[in-house]
Write an enzyme that holds these catalytic residues in place. Sequence first.
Site, PDB file in Angstrom:
ATOM      1  N   ARG A   1       0.839  -1.196   0.000  1.00 30.05           N
ATOM      2  CA  ARG A   1       0.000   0.000   0.000  1.00 30.05           C
ATOM      3  C   ARG A   1       0.876   1.248   0.000  1.00 30.05           C
ATOM      4  O   ARG A   1       1.858   1.330   0.724  1.00 30.05           O
ATOM      5  CB  ARG A   1      -0.929   0.012   1.219  1.00 30.05           C
ATOM      6  CG  ARG A   1      -1.852  -1.202   1.257  1.00 30.05           C
ATOM      7  CD  ARG A   1      -2.787  -1.201   2.446  1.00 30.05           C
ATOM      8  NE  ARG A   1      -3.579  -2.427   2.480  1.00 30.05           N
ATOM      9  CZ  ARG A   1      -4.486  -2.708   3.414  1.00 30.05           C
ATOM     10  NH1 ARG A   1      -4.733  -1.847   4.398  1.00 30.05           N
ATOM     11  NH2 ARG A   1      -5.143  -3.862   3.375  1.00 30.05           N
TER      12      ARG A   1
ATOM     13  N   ARG B   1       1.729   1.604  10.321  1.00 27.88           N
ATOM     14  CA  ARG B   1       1.352   1.882   8.933  1.00 27.88           C
ATOM     15  C   ARG B   1       2.596   1.776   8.055  1.00 27.88           C
ATOM     16  O   ARG B   1       3.472   2.634   8.110  1.00 27.88           O
ATOM     17  CB  ARG B   1       0.723   3.276   8.811  1.00 27.88           C
ATOM     18  CG  ARG B   1      -0.101   3.457   7.532  1.00 27.88           C
ATOM     19  CD  ARG B   1      -0.822   4.789   7.501  1.00 27.88           C
ATOM     20  NE  ARG B   1      -1.828   4.916   8.529  1.00 27.88           N
ATOM     21  CZ  ARG B   1      -3.062   4.411   8.446  1.00 27.88           C
ATOM     22  NH1 ARG B   1      -3.419   3.735   7.386  1.00 27.88           N
ATOM     23  NH2 ARG B   1      -3.924   4.593   9.437  1.00 27.88           N
TER      24      ARG B   1
ATOM     25  N   GLU C   1      -6.693   0.247  15.035  1.00 32.89           N
ATOM     26  CA  GLU C   1      -7.403  -0.772  14.243  1.00 32.89           C
ATOM     27  C   GLU C   1      -6.490  -1.953  13.942  1.00 32.89           C
ATOM     28  O   GLU C   1      -5.365  -1.781  13.471  1.00 32.89           O
ATOM     29  CB  GLU C   1      -7.906  -0.167  12.934  1.00 32.89           C
ATOM     30  CG  GLU C   1      -8.671  -1.155  12.057  1.00 32.89           C
ATOM     31  CD  GLU C   1      -8.938  -0.633  10.666  1.00 32.89           C
ATOM     32  OE1 GLU C   1      -9.197  -1.469   9.770  1.00 32.89           O
ATOM     33  OE2 GLU C   1      -8.880   0.599  10.466  1.00 32.89           O
TER      34      GLU C   1
ATOM     35  N   SER D   1     -10.883  -5.710  10.330  1.00 33.64           N
ATOM     36  CA  SER D   1     -12.204  -5.256   9.893  1.00 33.64           C
ATOM     37  C   SER D   1     -12.908  -6.424   9.216  1.00 33.64           C
ATOM     38  O   SER D   1     -12.271  -7.376   8.757  1.00 33.64           O
ATOM     39  CB  SER D   1     -12.101  -4.070   8.926  1.00 33.64           C
ATOM     40  OG  SER D   1     -11.496  -4.472   7.710  1.00 33.64           O
TER      41      SER D   1
ATOM     42  N   ARG E   1       0.458  -4.992  12.866  1.00 36.38           N
ATOM     43  CA  ARG E   1      -0.336  -4.423  13.962  1.00 36.38           C
ATOM     44  C   ARG E   1      -0.526  -5.431  15.109  1.00 36.38           C
ATOM     45  O   ARG E   1      -0.653  -5.030  16.261  1.00 36.38           O
ATOM     46  CB  ARG E   1      -1.667  -3.917  13.430  1.00 36.38           C
ATOM     47  CG  ARG E   1      -1.466  -2.747  12.477  1.00 36.38           C
ATOM     48  CD  ARG E   1      -2.734  -2.011  12.152  1.00 36.38           C
ATOM     49  NE  ARG E   1      -2.464  -0.962  11.176  1.00 36.38           N
ATOM     50  CZ  ARG E   1      -3.367  -0.109  10.720  1.00 36.38           C
ATOM     51  NH1 ARG E   1      -4.623  -0.172  11.152  1.00 36.38           N
ATOM     52  NH2 ARG E   1      -3.044   0.811   9.827  1.00 36.38           N
TER      53      ARG E   1
END
Length: 517
Positions: free
Chosen positions: A339, A354, A426, A429, A480
């Site tokens: 990403r 990130r 986070e 999800s 994470r």
Amino acid sequence: MGLHTLRLATAPLTFSTFTSRLFLKPIPPNTLQTLAQFSRHVHPRKPFLIRTFSASAVVQEIPATQSSESSAARPQWKASIDFKWIRDNKEAVEINIKNRNSNADLGGVIELYENMVNLQKEVEGIREERNNVAKKMKGKLEPSERERLVEEGKSLKESLVTLEEDLVKLQDELQQVARSIPNMTHPDVPVGGEESSAIRKEVVGSPREFSFPIKDHLQLGKDLDLIDFDSASEVSGSKFFYLKNEAVLLEMALLNWTLSEVMKKGFTPLTTPEIVRSSIVEKCGFQPRGDNTQVYSIDGTDQCLIGTAEIPVGGIHMDSILLESALPLKYIAFSHCFRTEAGAAGAATKGLYRVHQFSKAEMFILCRPEDSETFHDELIKIEEDLFTSLGLHFKTLDMATADLGAPAYRKFDIEAWMPGLGRYGEISSASNCTDYQSRRLGIRYRPSEPLQTGSKKGKANLPATKFVHTLNATACAVPRMMVCLLENYQQEDGSVVIPEPLRPFMGGIELIKPKLR
């Protein structure tokens, strides 16, 4: 167009003016029943194998569009968007676009659709006139009358060619404009930005309290010789990292433990391609908004790096019809993810939180429409059970409308406490995308309804196909998870305890100790 912007390649394809949708060549009913019976005999929970991929449930393939006398360049792919439904439910769609903070041009879509409908009627009228002329030509005619009909036929043909070309261009433009319209939203989803998201569940207890000064994962990674950002920055650039020593074993342990646990729930394990065609990315609904795309494109090709395994897994059954008896199809896929993280900066994104490249295990389900909400609950339950087993303190959120990506009908996020960062972050999800992706990927199923006998020669009619629903959920995003484990399980002497479920996957290592200098 930015450096990382997806490039949608186009290729000259022919278009049949006699079809406005894809037609399927049905397999004879007796053959279909034989295939289904054979499939159940070979494996009661696996679909019959037709395509080369071993888990395919395809019993029919959608053929390429047929050629005609009118050919024109077309987009590489077209979505089966229900434009009539959009027009007939204009107010609801308009409210949904506003609530999701989307820039979709609903007015433009409706105008183009109505123009297309009117043009289609005009084309059909001219075709009917041509047919009438052709019928007249079959009878006995005076030479003058035949000549007049020939000229009339030529004129109609020329008009038809022009109108058909205009129709193709209009359909292509409608497709391009309509792709920006997001999925509809579950009625219980909170309206507003991220701050409006509602807590769905909070794990019992409170964040761990420390009796000593705590370190964040960057300091722990440095002190324990686990993570090297400096060397990676020289080699690859910022937001890349090396894992070292026990951190390598911890990554493997997280992934292997996650795969083993999720497979117990009936999921098929996969590894996926990590380079895909840009059209597959778009079909999955990852259409970059503005220049801040999260997608890395490969220059000079129509390919890009995946940001999640959801993309290649979604493409496995593209342009196929599944047997209802094969549903649900449940996958747990491992891949590396890439990403750009365009626009991300600041202390809230430091370290492993990130990064540009990471490992992830992703769950993906294809199911009947009436089952998708049940499977959405199942996915979030699996995630919550995994994180509870690791002793994490977390909360589950029902994400608000403006925080939903274009494909999501509803999305649950899990945020875990990260003491070194001093906040929740986070880690997972779970999204129900209903038929948003399947309409673009062309994934349907044929209901297992009794065959109905048609009027012609007693032939049986197959039940109409329906679009599947797709769902996806993060089982383990390694960086994470490492942030959570390192920061929550740190000890006063600088060591880090390995959660008990992961120890068998780390060769029995229970503690990461500071290295002797």
